[in-house]
Design an enzyme around this catalytic site. Sequence first.
Site, PDB file in Angstrom:
ATOM      1  N   THR A 113      18.921  10.541  -8.854  1.00  0.00           N
ATOM      2  CA  THR A 113      17.771  11.294  -9.354  1.00  0.00           C
ATOM      3  C   THR A 113      17.967  12.748  -8.965  1.00  0.00           C
ATOM      4  O   THR A 113      18.716  13.050  -8.027  1.00  0.00           O
ATOM      5  CB  THR A 113      16.467  10.779  -8.721  1.00  0.00           C
ATOM      6  N   GLU A 137      15.290   5.485 -12.497  1.00  0.00           N
ATOM      7  CA  GLU A 137      15.086   4.195 -11.821  1.00  0.00           C
ATOM      8  C   GLU A 137      14.827   3.051 -12.802  1.00  0.00           C
ATOM      9  O   GLU A 137      14.798   1.898 -12.413  1.00  0.00           O
ATOM     10  CB  GLU A 137      13.886   4.287 -10.864  1.00  0.00           C
ATOM     11  N   LYS A 156      -6.562  17.050  -7.348  1.00  0.00           N
ATOM     12  CA  LYS A 156      -7.669  16.231  -6.863  1.00  0.00           C
ATOM     13  C   LYS A 156      -8.813  17.159  -6.463  1.00  0.00           C
ATOM     14  O   LYS A 156      -8.763  17.800  -5.429  1.00  0.00           O
ATOM     15  CB  LYS A 156      -7.199  15.359  -5.695  1.00  0.00           C
ATOM     16  N   TRP A 208      -9.832  13.395 -10.495  1.00  0.00           N
ATOM     17  CA  TRP A 208      -8.494  13.871 -10.820  1.00  0.00           C
ATOM     18  C   TRP A 208      -8.507  14.760 -12.062  1.00  0.00           C
ATOM     19  O   TRP A 208      -9.151  14.432 -13.068  1.00  0.00           O
ATOM     20  CB  TRP A 208      -7.552  12.681 -11.083  1.00  0.00           C
TER      21      TRP A 208
END
Length: 575
Positions: free
Chosen positions: A185, A329, A437, A442
Amino acid sequence: MLGLMQHWPLVISRIIDYAACQHASREVVTRSVEGSIVRSDYAAIRARALKVAQRLVRAGIAPGDRVATLAWNSARHLEAWYGIAGAGAIYHTVNPRLFPEQIAWIVTHAADRLLLADVTFVPLLESLADKLATVERYVILTDRAHVPDTRLRDAIAYEDWIDEVDGDFAWVGVDERAAAGLCYTSGTTGDPKGVLYSHRSNVLHSMAMCAPDALGLASRSVILPVVPLFHANSWSIAFSAPMTGAKLVLPGAQLDGASIYELLESEQVTCTAGVPTVWAMLLQYLQKEQQPLTSLRRLVVGGAAAPRSMIEAFEARGIEVFHAWGMTEMSPVGSIGSIKPSVAHLRGEALIDLKCKQGFAPFTVEMKITDDAGRRLPWDGKTFGRLKVAGAAVASAYFRADAGILDDEGYFDTGDVATIDAHGYMQITDRAKDVIKSGGEWISSVALENLAVGHPDVAEAAVIGVPHPKWGERPLLVVVAKEGREIEPRSLIEHLRPKVASWWLPDAVEVVAALPHTATGKLDKVKLRALARLAARDLDGDGARIAEAWHVDRMRAGAAGNDDLNVFGPGRDRQ
Ligand code: AMP
C-alpha cells in the site's frame, strides 16, 4: 462426505495455459517503452513465461522467493509475472511513482532477490542501488541494443537472460493457497504494508471480474488497462483478459490523452479501466480535438471518486461508465456500479446519481457498515459508517507484520466511510481518518469537496477537519482556482449553502496555488492537516480568525525554513 470431483488447483499458470490453448493467436499489443507498437499473442506470452520460470529456477530462485518488477504495462512485464509465479516465486510489483526512499524500503522489506525493471528506471535504481542490499541481479526489460551502460549489479538485458534457456520446462507445482504476488500500500501514514496475494485469491478475484456485471469480458472483447500492473494486479486484467481470451492492449509509459486515444481507436478497444485523472486527460483531448470514440462500450473508473461531470460526459458519448471501488488489500476490486433490475428504470439525473455511487459487491465480496463500536448499521442509503469487508480475495494479515487486522466476525476495516442503500449500492462518503466529527455527528469531506468543485471558479478542493473547542472539529475548505479565475470565498459558501445542512458549511475557505498529492495521485490530507494544526490552534468558529491564524503561522513556518510545510507552493494569495 467429500465430493467426488477432481482436485484442480486454482493456480495462475492454468490461466495462461488455457489462453495459449483456446485463444493462442489472440493478440497482446504493447506500446513499448522504446516507442514502437509490439504485437504478441497468448501462445507467445506463455512460451516466453516458461523461459522466465526456467531461467529463474536456474538462478536458484525457490518457491516463496520474491522477484520484483518496476515496469509499465507491457507484454514483457506480463510474461515476467506469469514466469515468476510459474516458478513458484512471488512477483512483487513496485510502484515507480513512490518516493525513492519508499522504493528502497519496500524492496528491502520484501527481501527481493532479483529486480526486473524497464530501461527508463535504470537511473532511479542506480541512485538507490547502495540501499538495495537484497537484490542479487538486475534484469533490464529490453534487448541488448537498448541497455545503457550501467553500474547496476550484474545487469543483463531481459532478452539475453531468457535466451540462456530453451523453454522446455514444466511449471513448478505449488499449492493453490501459496503466495503468488506482493503489492505494498502507498502508506501515507506509517510504513507501507505488504499485501500478499495467493494463486487462489487471484484466480477467484479475476473470475469474478470477468462477469457481465463487472468487466463483462468475452473472447471478442478488447481491453486496455490504463491502470498499471503495479497497482493491485491492474484490477485483475492481467488475469481476466487471458482467462476469457480478450485481446489485451498495454499502453506502456504514455498515459496522456492523445496516446490513449490513439490506442483506443487503432486497436478498436471495447473496454478500458483507469483512475479519474487519466479520464480527465482523455476527455480534455476529445473535446479539444473534437474526436469520436468509435469502439469503446464500457469505461471503468475507480481508485478515487469520479466527478459527476466526468460520468455525464462519457455517458453522453454513448459509453457505459461504471464506477468501481476497491483497495490493494482487496486484490483490489470490492464493488462495481453495474445496473441491477431494481434500478433499471432510472433515467437522467437519477441514473447519474446512481452511477456516482461506487456500486455493489460482486460474488466473493461481503460488506457491512458499522458504527465506532462495531454495531451493524442499516442499508438505507443515508446512515454512514465504517465500511468492512470479507471475501475470497481480501487480506487476512499484512506481510511480515504481527498485528491482527480482522474484527471478531473476520471482516477487514477498509478505512472508508460509506452508506449502503436498500438495493445494495455502496457510496463512499469519506476516509475514516478524513471524516469530520462535529458535535458528535459526521460530516463527509468528500461530499463537500464534490460540491465545491461544482463551483465554476474551482479547479480542485480539499476539506479537512480542524480542532474546535466546542464542536470537536469543524470543516475547513481549501481550494485552488481554475486558470485565470479568482475565487471569492463568500460566493463559494453561498454556492454550498442550499446544498448541505447548515452545520456542514465550512467555517473558513482558504484559496491556495496548489494542493499536495501522494505518490498515487490522491490528496495528501496528512500534509494538509499538519499545516492546519499550526494555523488553527485558536479556531473558535470565526472564519476571519482562522484565516488570520493560518496566514500568520504559515509565514512563521516559512521563516523557519520548513520546506515540508510549504505544501501550497508559491504565490498563495490571501482573499
Ligand atoms: P489503494 O489501496 O491505493 O487502491 O487505495 C484504496 C482507497 O482508494 C480506498 O480505500 C478508497 O478510499 C479509495 N478509492 C478507491 N476507489 C474509489 C472510488 N471509486 N471512489 C472513491 N474512493 C475510492
